[in-house]
Design an enzyme around this catalytic site. Structure first.
Site, PDB file in Angstrom:
ATOM      1  N   ASP A  11      -2.831  13.435  17.218  1.00  0.00           N
ATOM      2  CA  ASP A  11      -3.161  13.880  15.865  1.00  0.00           C
ATOM      3  C   ASP A  11      -3.312  12.642  14.992  1.00  0.00           C
ATOM      4  O   ASP A  11      -2.923  11.537  15.395  1.00  0.00           O
ATOM      5  CB  ASP A  11      -2.035  14.773  15.327  1.00  0.00           C
ATOM      6  CG  ASP A  11      -2.294  15.197  13.885  1.00  0.00           C
ATOM      7  OD1 ASP A  11      -3.415  15.659  13.601  1.00  0.00           O
ATOM      8  OD2 ASP A  11      -1.399  15.044  13.027  1.00  0.00           O
ATOM      9  N   SER A  12      -3.840  12.842  13.799  1.00  0.00           N
ATOM     10  CA  SER A  12      -3.972  11.733  12.857  1.00  0.00           C
ATOM     11  C   SER A  12      -2.608  11.233  12.387  1.00  0.00           C
ATOM     12  O   SER A  12      -2.528  10.189  11.751  1.00  0.00           O
ATOM     13  CB  SER A  12      -4.790  12.190  11.656  1.00  0.00           C
ATOM     14  OG  SER A  12      -4.174  13.323  11.068  1.00  0.00           O
ATOM     15  N   TYR A  43      -7.108  11.478   8.279  1.00  0.00           N
ATOM     16  CA  TYR A  43      -8.477  11.530   8.795  1.00  0.00           C
ATOM     17  C   TYR A  43      -9.339  12.421   7.889  1.00  0.00           C
ATOM     18  O   TYR A  43     -10.549  12.280   7.835  1.00  0.00           O
ATOM     19  CB  TYR A  43      -8.507  12.139  10.203  1.00  0.00           C
ATOM     20  CG  TYR A  43      -8.039  11.246  11.344  1.00  0.00           C
ATOM     21  CD1 TYR A  43      -7.402  10.031  11.119  1.00  0.00           C
ATOM     22  CD2 TYR A  43      -8.257  11.650  12.664  1.00  0.00           C
ATOM     23  CE1 TYR A  43      -6.969   9.249  12.184  1.00  0.00           C
ATOM     24  CE2 TYR A  43      -7.842  10.868  13.733  1.00  0.00           C
ATOM     25  CZ  TYR A  43      -7.185   9.669  13.490  1.00  0.00           C
ATOM     26  OH  TYR A  43      -6.772   8.896  14.551  1.00  0.00           O
ATOM     27  N   GLY A  44      -8.661  13.382   7.229  1.00  0.00           N
ATOM     28  CA  GLY A  44      -9.375  14.458   6.543  1.00  0.00           C
ATOM     29  C   GLY A  44     -10.256  14.037   5.388  1.00  0.00           C
ATOM     30  O   GLY A  44     -11.113  14.793   4.946  1.00  0.00           O
ATOM     31  N   CYS A  74      -5.489  17.697  16.073  1.00  0.00           N
ATOM     32  CA  CYS A  74      -5.970  17.474  14.707  1.00  0.00           C
ATOM     33  C   CYS A  74      -7.254  18.276  14.458  1.00  0.00           C
ATOM     34  O   CYS A  74      -8.241  18.105  15.171  1.00  0.00           O
ATOM     35  CB  CYS A  74      -6.242  15.978  14.547  1.00  0.00           C
ATOM     36  SG  CYS A  74      -6.891  15.513  12.956  1.00  0.00           S
ATOM     37  N   ASN A  75      -7.236  19.109  13.448  1.00  0.00           N
ATOM     38  CA  ASN A  75      -8.426  19.903  13.119  1.00  0.00           C
ATOM     39  C   ASN A  75      -9.601  19.016  12.726  1.00  0.00           C
ATOM     40  O   ASN A  75     -10.738  19.268  13.104  1.00  0.00           O
ATOM     41  CB  ASN A  75      -8.128  20.844  11.943  1.00  0.00           C
ATOM     42  CG  ASN A  75      -7.285  22.017  12.358  1.00  0.00           C
ATOM     43  OD1 ASN A  75      -7.787  23.108  12.576  1.00  0.00           O
ATOM     44  ND2 ASN A  75      -5.990  21.803  12.490  1.00  0.00           N
ATOM     45  N   THR A  76      -9.310  17.965  11.964  1.00  0.00           N
ATOM     46  CA  THR A  76     -10.392  17.090  11.503  1.00  0.00           C
ATOM     47  C   THR A  76     -11.042  16.379  12.695  1.00  0.00           C
ATOM     48  O   THR A  76     -12.269  16.301  12.793  1.00  0.00           O
ATOM     49  CB  THR A  76      -9.847  16.058  10.493  1.00  0.00           C
ATOM     50  OG1 THR A  76      -9.182  16.760   9.441  1.00  0.00           O
ATOM     51  CG2 THR A  76     -10.952  15.214   9.919  1.00  0.00           C
ATOM     52  N   GLU A 159       3.784  16.264   3.536  1.00  0.00           N
ATOM     53  CA  GLU A 159       4.386  14.999   3.972  1.00  0.00           C
ATOM     54  C   GLU A 159       5.529  14.585   3.048  1.00  0.00           C
ATOM     55  O   GLU A 159       6.427  13.849   3.445  1.00  0.00           O
ATOM     56  CB  GLU A 159       3.316  13.916   4.053  1.00  0.00           C
ATOM     57  CG  GLU A 159       2.235  14.312   5.031  1.00  0.00           C
ATOM     58  CD  GLU A 159       1.841  13.242   6.010  1.00  0.00           C
ATOM     59  OE1 GLU A 159       1.891  12.070   5.649  1.00  0.00           O
ATOM     60  OE2 GLU A 159       1.463  13.606   7.150  1.00  0.00           O
ATOM     61  N   CYS A 191      -5.513  23.356   9.575  1.00  0.00           N
ATOM     62  CA  CYS A 191      -5.027  21.979   9.444  1.00  0.00           C
ATOM     63  C   CYS A 191      -3.608  21.945   9.998  1.00  0.00           C
ATOM     64  O   CYS A 191      -2.833  22.886   9.785  1.00  0.00           O
ATOM     65  CB  CYS A 191      -5.029  21.562   7.974  1.00  0.00           C
ATOM     66  SG  CYS A 191      -4.235  19.968   7.685  1.00  0.00           S
ATOM     67  N   THR A 192      -3.305  20.859  10.696  1.00  0.00           N
ATOM     68  CA  THR A 192      -1.999  20.741  11.354  1.00  0.00           C
ATOM     69  C   THR A 192      -0.813  20.955  10.408  1.00  0.00           C
ATOM     70  O   THR A 192       0.240  21.414  10.829  1.00  0.00           O
ATOM     71  CB  THR A 192      -1.850  19.323  11.925  1.00  0.00           C
ATOM     72  OG1 THR A 192      -2.263  18.397  10.914  1.00  0.00           O
ATOM     73  CG2 THR A 192      -2.678  19.152  13.157  1.00  0.00           C
ATOM     74  N   HIS A 193      -0.980  20.553   9.144  1.00  0.00           N
ATOM     75  CA  HIS A 193       0.152  20.590   8.212  1.00  0.00           C
ATOM     76  C   HIS A 193       0.406  21.976   7.623  1.00  0.00           C
ATOM     77  O   HIS A 193       1.490  22.245   7.129  1.00  0.00           O
ATOM     78  CB  HIS A 193      -0.104  19.629   7.049  1.00  0.00           C
ATOM     79  CG  HIS A 193      -0.015  18.190   7.427  1.00  0.00           C
ATOM     80  ND1 HIS A 193      -0.771  17.639   8.434  1.00  0.00           N
ATOM     81  CD2 HIS A 193       0.743  17.182   6.934  1.00  0.00           C
ATOM     82  CE1 HIS A 193      -0.484  16.358   8.529  1.00  0.00           C
ATOM     83  NE2 HIS A 193       0.421  16.053   7.625  1.00  0.00           N
TER      84      HIS A 193
HETATM   85  N1  DGL Z   1      -4.308  16.343  11.087  1.00  0.00           N
HETATM   86  C1  DGL Z   1      -5.243  16.625  10.024  1.00  0.00           C
HETATM   87  C2  DGL Z   1      -5.937  17.958  10.312  1.00  0.00           C
HETATM   88  O1  DGL Z   1      -5.433  18.807  11.039  1.00  0.00           O
HETATM   89  C3  DGL Z   1      -4.583  16.658   8.673  1.00  0.00           C
HETATM   90  C4  DGL Z   1      -4.136  15.318   8.165  1.00  0.00           C
HETATM   91  C5  DGL Z   1      -5.286  14.363   7.991  1.00  0.00           C
HETATM   92  O2  DGL Z   1      -6.105  14.533   7.058  1.00  0.00           O
HETATM   93  O3  DGL Z   1      -5.369  13.431   8.758  1.00  0.00           O
HETATM   94  O4  DGL Z   1      -7.001  18.183   9.814  1.00  0.00           O
END
Ligand code: DGL
Length: 275
Positions: A11-12, A43-44, A74-76, A159, A191-193
């Site tokens: 993940d990011s 990453y987003g 990571c979704n992004t 976060e 999104c992971t969060h």
């Molecule tokens: N892990 C990213 C996602 O799932 C979220 C955090 C990021 O922007 O890197 O899109």
């Protein structure tokens, strides 16, 4: 046949630990290697080209650990690089967009589906395409109506550990407005969060709206692929877990324990730019 090699998850940053936790709960005997790119997160808000470059480096790092499968938590990264990644590698790759989209289509009664994610994920249009494709296949009599909403403030709130603060409830209210106006009955936490904001989002949307937690869907997809390919572990003891980060080990361990709900062991810092 079985395969005792680990599964690689990246993940990011820390958010993918929601996916790791779901995989661990469903498949406790599998060994896992997790890489969180905390040094280059988020990453987003980055361009698709940058996210693509990072994604290749992240996968190349995991391959150094002889992983049998890659999970793009990571979704992004999934949104910006899946097609290129599938062309490049031959090992099984599970990502987050497909499983979440299929679950949303199966869940929705009205076909009106909302997706919330980072600006890069929403701008990529990948969820819209995946949901339309899933609807055409799974519910041909009910076409899907899609609404994507970028929620850039959610990642920093999570976060910070501000999951149930007033500022979080107000931010959730603001971002959920268009989804309420569109009368969606299902919302993908793209999104992971966002699973960590699940109760605040559910409170705002009301009990009549189903939230799809991609982390659980991804874990089920991992299980399905392991079975399909005959590569599940043959071990019946608890699998090992190692963590790698591109930034401070202390920071990763401290925040990571908040995501996982227990202290993290085996955290190592690596230089991802060298991959
Ligand atoms: N892990 C990213 C996602 O799932 C979220 C955090 C990021 O922007 O890197 O899109």
């Amino acid at each position: 046949m079985s395969d005792n090699r680990p599964i690689g998850i990246f993940d990011s940053g820390l958010g993918g630990l929601t996916v790791l936790k779901a995989v661990q709960e469903l498949l406790p005997n599998e060994s896992l290697v997790y890489f969180g790119d905390s040094g280059r997160t988020p990453y987003g808000t980055k361009s698709p080209e940058t996210v693509l470059k990072y994604t290749f480096q992240d996968i190349n790092f995991l391959l150094e650990h002889d992983v049998k499968m890659i999970v793009i938590a990571c979704n992004t990264a999934s949104a910006c690089s899946l097609d290129a990644v599938l062309k490049q590698y031959t090992l099984p790759i599970v990502e987050v967009v497909g499983p979440g989209s299929r679950a949303a289509v199966r869940t929705s009664n009205t076909g009106r589906i909302g997706v919330i994610g980072t600006p890069a994920t929403v701008a990529s249009g990948v969820y819209e395409r995946a949901i339309q494709a899933a609807a055409a296949r799974l519910t041909p009599d009910q076409p899907a109506t899609y609404l994507g909403k970028a929620c850039p403030l959610f990642v920093p709130l999570v976060e910070e550990g501000w999951w149930d603060r007033e500022v979080t409830a107000l931010t959730v209210r603001e971002y959920m407005k268009p989804l309420q106006e569109a009368d969606v009955d299902t919302v993908v936490l793209g999104c992971t969060h966002y699973p960590l904001l699940q109760s605040a989002i559910q409170k705002e949307m009301g009990e009549g709206v189903t939230l799809v937690n991609s982390a659980l869907e991804v874990a089920r997809e991992v299980q399905a692929v392991l079975t399909e390919r005959n590569i599940a572990t043959g071990s019946d003891s608890t699998g090992s877990v190692s963590f790698f980060t591109s930034d401070s080990v202390e920071k990763f361990s401290e925040l990571g324990s908040v995501f996982l709900g227990h202290p993290l062991e085996n955290v190592t810092k690596i230089d991802i730019e060298a991959r």
